[in-house]
Every structure is written in C-alpha cells, then in structure tokens.
Design a protein around this motif. Structure first.
Motif, PDB file in Angstrom:
ATOM      1  N   TRP A   1       0.610  -1.032  -0.089  1.00  0.00           N
ATOM      2  CA  TRP A   1       0.085   0.038   0.002  1.00  0.00           C
ATOM      3  C   TRP A   1       0.968   1.381   0.038  1.00  0.00           C
ATOM      4  CZ3 TRP A   1       1.686   2.105   4.335  1.00  0.00           C
ATOM      5  CH2 TRP A   1       2.006   1.495   5.442  1.00  0.00           C
ATOM      6  N   HIS A   2       2.156   1.223   0.366  1.00  0.00           N
ATOM      7  CA  HIS A   2       3.070   2.248   0.022  1.00  0.00           C
ATOM      8  C   HIS A   2       2.929   2.842  -1.274  1.00  0.00           C
ATOM      9  CE1 HIS A   2       5.288   2.784   3.920  1.00  0.00           C
ATOM     10  NE2 HIS A   2       5.359   1.669   4.184  1.00  0.00           N
ATOM     11  N   PHE A   3       2.720   2.126  -2.135  1.00  0.00           N
ATOM     12  CA  PHE A   3       2.849   2.859  -3.671  1.00  0.00           C
ATOM     13  C   PHE A   3       1.678   3.656  -3.925  1.00  0.00           C
ATOM     14  CE2 PHE A   3       5.940  -0.826  -3.056  1.00  0.00           C
ATOM     15  CZ  PHE A   3       6.956  -0.157  -3.480  1.00  0.00           C
TER      16      PHE A   3
ATOM     17  N   ARG B   1      -3.754  13.921  -3.736  1.00  0.00           N
ATOM     18  CA  ARG B   1      -4.894  14.456  -2.969  1.00  0.00           C
ATOM     19  C   ARG B   1      -4.207  14.517  -1.402  1.00  0.00           C
ATOM     20  NH1 ARG B   1     -10.660  12.869  -5.071  1.00  0.00           N
ATOM     21  NH2 ARG B   1      -9.713  11.413  -6.100  1.00  0.00           N
ATOM     22  N   ARG B   2      -3.960  13.288  -0.823  1.00  0.00           N
ATOM     23  CA  ARG B   2      -3.648  13.202   0.249  1.00  0.00           C
ATOM     24  C   ARG B   2      -2.170  13.932   0.444  1.00  0.00           C
ATOM     25  NH1 ARG B   2       0.229   9.436   3.421  1.00  0.00           N
ATOM     26  NH2 ARG B   2       1.766  10.032   1.554  1.00  0.00           N
ATOM     27  N   ASN B   3      -1.335  13.744  -0.567  1.00  0.00           N
ATOM     28  CA  ASN B   3      -0.211  14.532  -0.193  1.00  0.00           C
ATOM     29  C   ASN B   3      -0.089  16.175  -0.250  1.00  0.00           C
ATOM     30  OD1 ASN B   3       0.867  11.952  -0.477  1.00  0.00           O
ATOM     31  ND2 ASN B   3       1.660  12.181  -2.523  1.00  0.00           N
TER      32      ASN B   3
ATOM     33  N   ILE C   1       6.726  11.025  12.692  1.00  0.00           N
ATOM     34  CA  ILE C   1       6.751   9.609  13.097  1.00  0.00           C
ATOM     35  C   ILE C   1       6.103   8.465  12.005  1.00  0.00           C
ATOM     36  CG2 ILE C   1       5.662   7.873  14.676  1.00  0.00           C
ATOM     37  CD1 ILE C   1       5.871  10.102  16.647  1.00  0.00           C
ATOM     38  N   GLY C   2       6.644   7.251  11.676  1.00  0.00           N
ATOM     39  CA  GLY C   2       6.120   6.586  10.745  1.00  0.00           C
ATOM     40  C   GLY C   2       6.664   7.345   9.278  1.00  0.00           C
ATOM     41  N   GLY C   3       7.912   7.510   9.117  1.00  0.00           N
ATOM     42  CA  GLY C   3       8.257   8.200   8.060  1.00  0.00           C
ATOM     43  C   GLY C   3       8.304   7.725   6.462  1.00  0.00           C
TER      44      GLY C   3
ATOM     45  N   VAL D   1      11.221   9.017  11.801  1.00  0.00           N
ATOM     46  CA  VAL D   1      11.318   7.684  12.437  1.00  0.00           C
ATOM     47  C   VAL D   1      10.497   6.623  11.778  1.00  0.00           C
ATOM     48  CG1 VAL D   1      11.094   6.615  14.604  1.00  0.00           C
ATOM     49  CG2 VAL D   1      11.229   9.204  14.913  1.00  0.00           C
ATOM     50  N   GLU D   2      11.095   5.556  11.580  1.00  0.00           N
ATOM     51  CA  GLU D   2      10.642   4.404  10.679  1.00  0.00           C
ATOM     52  C   GLU D   2      11.162   3.301  11.168  1.00  0.00           C
ATOM     53  OE1 GLU D   2       8.101   4.027   8.241  1.00  0.00           O
ATOM     54  OE2 GLU D   2       8.706   2.038   8.804  1.00  0.00           O
ATOM     55  N   ARG D   3      10.097   2.396  11.539  1.00  0.00           N
ATOM     56  CA  ARG D   3      10.431   1.311  12.259  1.00  0.00           C
ATOM     57  C   ARG D   3      10.623  -0.013  11.210  1.00  0.00           C
ATOM     58  NH1 ARG D   3       3.964  -0.135  13.996  1.00  0.00           N
ATOM     59  NH2 ARG D   3       3.419  -0.692  12.031  1.00  0.00           N
ATOM     60  N   VAL D   4      10.271   0.120   9.832  1.00  0.00           N
ATOM     61  CA  VAL D   4      10.576  -0.965   8.961  1.00  0.00           C
ATOM     62  C   VAL D   4      12.010  -0.556   8.353  1.00  0.00           C
ATOM     63  CG1 VAL D   4      10.085  -2.217   6.970  1.00  0.00           C
ATOM     64  CG2 VAL D   4       8.295  -1.397   8.670  1.00  0.00           C
TER      65      VAL D   4
ATOM     66  N   SER E   1      11.062   1.879  16.121  1.00  0.00           N
ATOM     67  CA  SER E   1       9.516   2.322  16.731  1.00  0.00           C
ATOM     68  C   SER E   1       9.683   3.391  17.354  1.00  0.00           C
ATOM     69  CB  SER E   1       8.758   0.933  17.250  1.00  0.00           C
ATOM     70  OG  SER E   1       7.628   1.689  17.880  1.00  0.00           O
ATOM     71  N   SER E   2       8.907   4.352  17.313  1.00  0.00           N
ATOM     72  CA  SER E   2       8.994   5.487  18.071  1.00  0.00           C
ATOM     73  C   SER E   2       8.582   5.357  19.462  1.00  0.00           C
ATOM     74  CB  SER E   2       7.755   6.751  17.572  1.00  0.00           C
ATOM     75  OG  SER E   2       6.597   6.287  17.686  1.00  0.00           O
ATOM     76  N   LEU E   3       7.707   4.131  19.432  1.00  0.00           N
ATOM     77  CA  LEU E   3       7.371   3.824  21.154  1.00  0.00           C
ATOM     78  C   LEU E   3       8.342   3.408  22.025  1.00  0.00           C
ATOM     79  CD1 LEU E   3       4.015   1.709  19.854  1.00  0.00           C
ATOM     80  CD2 LEU E   3       4.048   3.869  20.886  1.00  0.00           C
TER      81      LEU E   3
ATOM     82  N   SER F   1       2.399  12.992  11.877  1.00  0.00           N
ATOM     83  CA  SER F   1       2.361  11.422  11.450  1.00  0.00           C
ATOM     84  C   SER F   1       1.305  11.107  10.635  1.00  0.00           C
ATOM     85  CB  SER F   1       1.875  10.762  12.847  1.00  0.00           C
ATOM     86  OG  SER F   1       0.706  11.052  13.175  1.00  0.00           O
ATOM     87  N   GLU F   2       1.489  10.001   9.863  1.00  0.00           N
ATOM     88  CA  GLU F   2       0.378   9.439   9.217  1.00  0.00           C
ATOM     89  C   GLU F   2       0.435   7.898   9.101  1.00  0.00           C
ATOM     90  OE1 GLU F   2      -1.339   7.493   7.115  1.00  0.00           O
ATOM     91  OE2 GLU F   2      -0.970   8.003   5.122  1.00  0.00           O
ATOM     92  N   VAL F   3      -0.221   7.706  10.379  1.00  0.00           N
ATOM     93  CA  VAL F   3      -0.092   6.193  10.823  1.00  0.00           C
ATOM     94  C   VAL F   3      -1.596   5.703  11.067  1.00  0.00           C
ATOM     95  CG1 VAL F   3       2.075   6.133  11.635  1.00  0.00           C
ATOM     96  CG2 VAL F   3       0.416   6.811  13.107  1.00  0.00           C
TER      97      VAL F   3
ATOM     98  N   GLY G   1      -6.118   1.158  13.225  1.00  0.00           N
ATOM     99  CA  GLY G   1      -5.205  -0.171  13.181  1.00  0.00           C
ATOM    100  C   GLY G   1      -3.735   0.070  13.282  1.00  0.00           C
ATOM    101  N   GLU G   2      -3.370   1.066  12.700  1.00  0.00           N
ATOM    102  CA  GLU G   2      -1.791   1.204  12.622  1.00  0.00           C
ATOM    103  C   GLU G   2      -1.376   2.094  13.879  1.00  0.00           C
ATOM    104  OE1 GLU G   2      -0.421   2.745   8.852  1.00  0.00           O
ATOM    105  OE2 GLU G   2       1.623   2.368   9.528  1.00  0.00           O
ATOM    106  N   GLY G   3      -2.302   2.174  14.736  1.00  0.00           N
ATOM    107  CA  GLY G   3      -1.557   2.776  16.362  1.00  0.00           C
ATOM    108  C   GLY G   3      -1.601   4.041  16.256  1.00  0.00           C
TER     109      GLY G   3
HETATM  110  C1  LIG Z   1       0.954   5.129   6.351  1.00  0.00           C
HETATM  111  S1  LIG Z   1       2.837   5.006   6.193  1.00  0.00           S
HETATM  112  C2  LIG Z   1       3.037   6.858   5.890  1.00  0.00           C
HETATM  113  C3  LIG Z   1       4.429   7.093   5.514  1.00  0.00           C
HETATM  114  C4  LIG Z   1       4.708   8.451   5.193  1.00  0.00           C
HETATM  115  N1  LIG Z   1       4.625   9.132   6.419  1.00  0.00           N
HETATM  116  C5  LIG Z   1       3.646   9.160   4.220  1.00  0.00           C
HETATM  117  O1  LIG Z   1       2.758   9.881   4.736  1.00  0.00           O
HETATM  118  O2  LIG Z   1       3.959   8.945   2.980  1.00  0.00           O
HETATM  119  C6  LIG Z   1       3.091   4.759   7.879  1.00  0.00           C
HETATM  120  C7  LIG Z   1       4.696   4.244   8.114  1.00  0.00           C
HETATM  121  O3  LIG Z   1       4.769   4.381   9.521  1.00  0.00           O
HETATM  122  C8  LIG Z   1       5.546   3.438   9.964  1.00  0.00           C
HETATM  123  N2  LIG Z   1       5.016   3.260  11.596  1.00  0.00           N
HETATM  124  C9  LIG Z   1       4.044   3.029  11.814  1.00  0.00           C
HETATM  125  N3  LIG Z   1       3.901   3.290  13.449  1.00  0.00           N
HETATM  126  C10 LIG Z   1       5.082   3.563  13.460  1.00  0.00           C
HETATM  127  C11 LIG Z   1       5.950   3.825  14.793  1.00  0.00           C
HETATM  128  N4  LIG Z   1       5.156   3.851  16.048  1.00  0.00           N
HETATM  129  N5  LIG Z   1       7.321   4.165  14.726  1.00  0.00           N
HETATM  130  C12 LIG Z   1       7.962   4.105  13.677  1.00  0.00           C
HETATM  131  N6  LIG Z   1       7.281   3.794  12.574  1.00  0.00           N
HETATM  132  C13 LIG Z   1       6.017   3.705  12.510  1.00  0.00           C
HETATM  133  C14 LIG Z   1       5.024   2.102   9.117  1.00  0.00           C
HETATM  134  O4  LIG Z   1       6.246   1.209   9.000  1.00  0.00           O
HETATM  135  C15 LIG Z   1       4.973   2.852   7.771  1.00  0.00           C
HETATM  136  O5  LIG Z   1       6.128   2.838   7.231  1.00  0.00           O
END
Ligand SMILES: C[S@@+](CC[C@H](N)C(=O)[O-])C[C@H]1O[C@@H](n2cnc3c(N)ncnc32)[C@H](O)[C@@H]1O
Length: 433
Positions: A118-120, A127-129, A147-149, A169-172, A198-200, A220-222, A229-231
């Motif tokens: 779904w990243h792509f 519109r989101r951007n 957060i969740g870069g 900050v990116e956890r993957v 993980s930022s947590l 953030s955009e999580v 669901g993404e916390g």
């Molecule tokens: C929906 S994407 C958004 C990416 C980017 N910010 C954007 O808007 O294009 C969410 C990203 O956040 C990362 N993520 C989610 N929760 C996180 C956390 N607590 N700490 C670090 N990374 C996190 C996920 O791995 C994913 O790559």
C-alpha cells in the motif's frame, strides 16, 4: 494481449511442463504509438473446461502491474520483444526490453517483501499529499518529529517549508533505508535525519535534535482504513508525553469515524462474508463451520473499495466517534489505552436485511491556521460533502464489518448500532431495531 502459460497438461490432465516462465520472451503487436511503461498481468484459470478470468473486466479481481526499468517508445504496427522473469520467492514478474542485459533490471533492487504494497498507491495519492503539504507548509522554524516516515515524503515537505530541524522515525528497516536514499536523492540528506526504530521505544536523546531539545511538532500518518489499526492513538500519545514539548502542534489534529448500515449481498472476492451474516435460508449458511477457521481479523473488519462492490445503503452516513489527537494532556482521550463504547441511534432510509456496517474517516490536519470548519480529507470520496470535508483521498479503502442480519421493515425505522473502539480497533455489534 499475450499469454504466458504457467502449466501445460495433456488431454488426460497429466502435467507436461511447468514453471517454464522463470525466464521467457514475449512478442507483441503494438496497437498504437506511445511509450510502454508497464505490463499488466492477470491469471486465467481453467477449471472443468471453463475459463475463469482475473482480467480487467472482472470488477472484483485485482490485477498486477509490473513497471519496466525504463519506458520503451513504440510505433503502431511494429512488434515489441520483451524479456520476462518470474521470481518464485517473491511472486513478482519483471519485464525489460529484449535489448537490455538481464542484470540491468533495476526493478529487482527496489522490490522488498518487507515493504507493504500500500505504500505505492499512498505515495501516488496526490490529494492526500497536497492536503498534508498545506498543513505542513506553515512549519517554518519548528523542530519536527515525523513518526512513521515511510519514504520520507512528509519529512521533506517539512524541511522544504523551512523547519529548523526534521527527524523522521521509521520502524521498518528497508523503509528507513529507502527514506535515507530518497532524502539524499532530493537534496535533503543533510537536513532530515532518519531514525530506524519504533517511536514507542524512543526517548528524547534518541531523536538527536540539536542540544537534546524536544520537537515542537508531532507529525504522523499512521492511519489504516479503519483509522486506528496502525496505532495512531498509542503512537501520538507516546510522542506527546515522552518526546515532544508540552504544547507541541499535532498533525493530524483530529479525525472522525463515519459509518453507514448496509445490506451487503454475497459476492465474489475480495469480500469474505461470514456465513452467519447471510440470511437464514441462504445456501452460504451451510458453510457455517468454515467461519470458525477464519483469521480473527476477518471476523472483525476487512478492507473494501465501496465503489467496486454491490451493496444497498440502509441509512445515511452517521458520525460514530470523534478523536482529538491534540486534546489537552489531562484529557482521558490523550492516553495510549483510550477506549470507548456507545450505542448510536440512526433512522433507516430503506427496507432490507442489515448485515454489515461500512465505515471510513475524515481527517483534520492542522488546527493552528485559519480553519473553515471543514475536515481536510474524507477517505470515502463519494461521501466527502456529506461528511463535512473539503477534500478526499483515494489511497485508503473503506472498512467493512459484517454483523448478524437484522430485517429492517422500511424507511424511518430506528436502528440501534453498538459501536466501540479499543486503542487500535473500531468494532460494531449486532444491530437492533
Ligand atoms: C501510512 S505510512 C506513511 C508514510 C509516510 N509518512 C507518508 O505519509 O508518506 C506509515 C509508516 O509508519 C511506520 N510506522 C507506523 N507506526 C510507527 C511507529 N510507531 N514508529 C515508527 N514507524 C512507524 C510504518 O512502518 C509505515 O512505514
């Protein structure tokens, strides 16, 4: 259109040849002038002499797209030759012009199974951007933690807006590496730093802001299709309490979940409907035992594009829960374990069998500037106006939760819809009339 045969059988069904497609050549007639940038793929499956196609004329099926390493100019009437490869470990097909050497395929180096697909579409959702960019462009002079870069997109927007310092900050791991490369390639290498984790699990010094200072903005955009669901609740709560300054600006500032009671008839994939949500006399009920094998996430909500499936609305959209991610820190809604439940009463607009609740959300990004009272994004474009949003986005699907079927006699019936949320999930209970 051309065929890649996965397996060949003889007349009595014995396998003659398989996996002949790990490296293959395609020859295709060009039907118009232009550039070939990608190959679309789907599978046709023959069962009992009938062909079941997964092609573009099947609205419920998804197709695959494989981009060429570089566009190929073509002229109508000519023949184009492509080399194809199939990688059984990733399930990906890659294509390149026959003139390229096989090791030239840049696609291999960018495909990573740890990066969610779904990243792509998300990165391509203009519109989101743009909505995020409008919210971010006022961040001049701020210290921003993103957060969740992901690819680093929002962090680059913040740096471009003149933020004093930006940390993403990116956890993957693969994603964090991708962000570093994207930042470098766009000239932001020295301006934005990437923290993998993980930022947590982070504390202020881990972010590496100058002189150990705290960020003044939590960006953030999580957000998944069902919002939580993404916390986002625990992530933003933790960042505000443990990482940022006391009055840090929070983007997104707020969200609202909207829902609609519907009748969702049985239909092919992608909807996996539990038999218990079918009417009592439905043949689907004979599969009831199968429901117990479903993964728990299917028993709760699933993701769907409502513009691609059949359903009948039995109510107008109604607001379910509002979330203020920037609520004062002494407000119960600003803690990581925030939960609520309530029964919403809503009038029906038609008769039918209510067996599902569909839901989506609106998002208010930045409350610090001028606001017209409208939300910035609605994740169900068809409902943008009804949900009081000024714009929409297509990268999110809508969420669908099946419930026990309830017969609604006609328009004007009051339905009671039990709604609840945990810190990471919305749920709906069985509807009562
Ligand atoms: C929906 S994407 C958004 C990416 C980017 N910010 C954007 O808007 O294009 C969410 C990203 O956040 C990362 N993520 C989610 N929760 C996180 C956390 N607590 N700490 C670090 N990374 C996190 C996920 O791995 C994913 O790559």
């Amino acid at each position: 259109m051309t065929n890649i045969s996965l397996e060949e059988m003889n007349a009595v069904g014995e396998l003659l040849r398989s996996s002949a497609f790990d490296a293959f050549e395609l020859e295709m007639e060009v039907t118009s002038d232009g550039e070939i940038t990608a190959i679309a793929l789907w599978t046709d499956c023959t069962m009992f002499d009938k062909v079941h196609s997964g092609g573009a004329d099947q609205p419920s099926r998804r197709q695959m797209l494989s981009f060429l390493p570089k566009p190929l100019s073509v002229v109508e009437g000519s023949t184009v030759r492509l080399k194809g490869r199939y990688d059984a470990s990733t399930g990906h097909f890659t294509f390149a012009s026959s003139e390229c050497s096989p090791n030239n395929s840049q696609t291999n180096s960018v495909v990573s199974m740890s990066v969610e697909r779904w990243h792509f579409p998300m990165i391509n959702d203009e519109r989101r951007n743009s909505a995020y960019n409008r919210a971010i462009k006022v961040l001049r002079g701020q210290r921003v933690v993103d957060i969740g870069g992901g690819s680093g997109l929002l962090a680059m927007m913040a740096a471009r807006a003149g933020a004093e310092q930006v940390v993403t900050v990116e956890r993957v791991g693969d994603m964090a590496e991708c962000a570093s490369r994207v930042l470098e390639a766009n000239g932001f290498g020295g301006k934005v730093s990437v923290v993998h984790g993980s930022s947590l699990n982070l504390k202020v010094p881990d972010l590496g802001f100058k002189e150990g200072l705290q960020p003044t903005v939590v960006l953030s955009e999580v957000l998944d299709d069902g919002l939580l669901g993404e916390g986002v609740i625990p992530t933003v709560a933790h960042a505000r309490r443990e990482l940022a300054t006391l009055n840090a600006l929070v983007i997104p500032a707020a969200a609202k979940v909207w829902a609609m009671v519907v009748n969702m008839p049985p239909q092919p994939e992608p909807i996996i409907m539990p038999s218990s949500s079918s009417p009592k006399d439905s043949p689907a009920r004979r599969w009831a035992a199968y429901d117990t094998l479903r993964p728990p996430e299917v028993k709760k909500y699933t993701s769907v594009r409502l513009d691609r499936v059949k359903f009948m609305p039995l109510t107008e959209p109604f607001p379910v829960f509002g979330f203020d991610f920037d609520a004062p820190l002494d407000d119960p809604s600003s803690v990581a374990d925030y939960c609520r439940e309530q029964a919403v009463q809503v009038n029906s607009i038609a008769a039918g069998c209510a067996n599902a609740v569909v839901f989506w959300f609106t998002l208010t990004l930045n409350r610090s500037g001028e606001t017209d009272g409208l939300a910035d994004i609605c994740t169900y474009p068809a409902m943008t106006e009804k949900c009081g949003a000024s714009g929409s986005s297509r990268c999110w699907n809508q969420a669908l939760q099946f419930v026990k079927p309830t017969i609604v006699g006609g328009a004007g019936t009051t339905l009671t819809v039990p709604c609840a949320h945990s810190p990471t999930r919305m749920t709906f209970g069985d509807i009562m009339t």
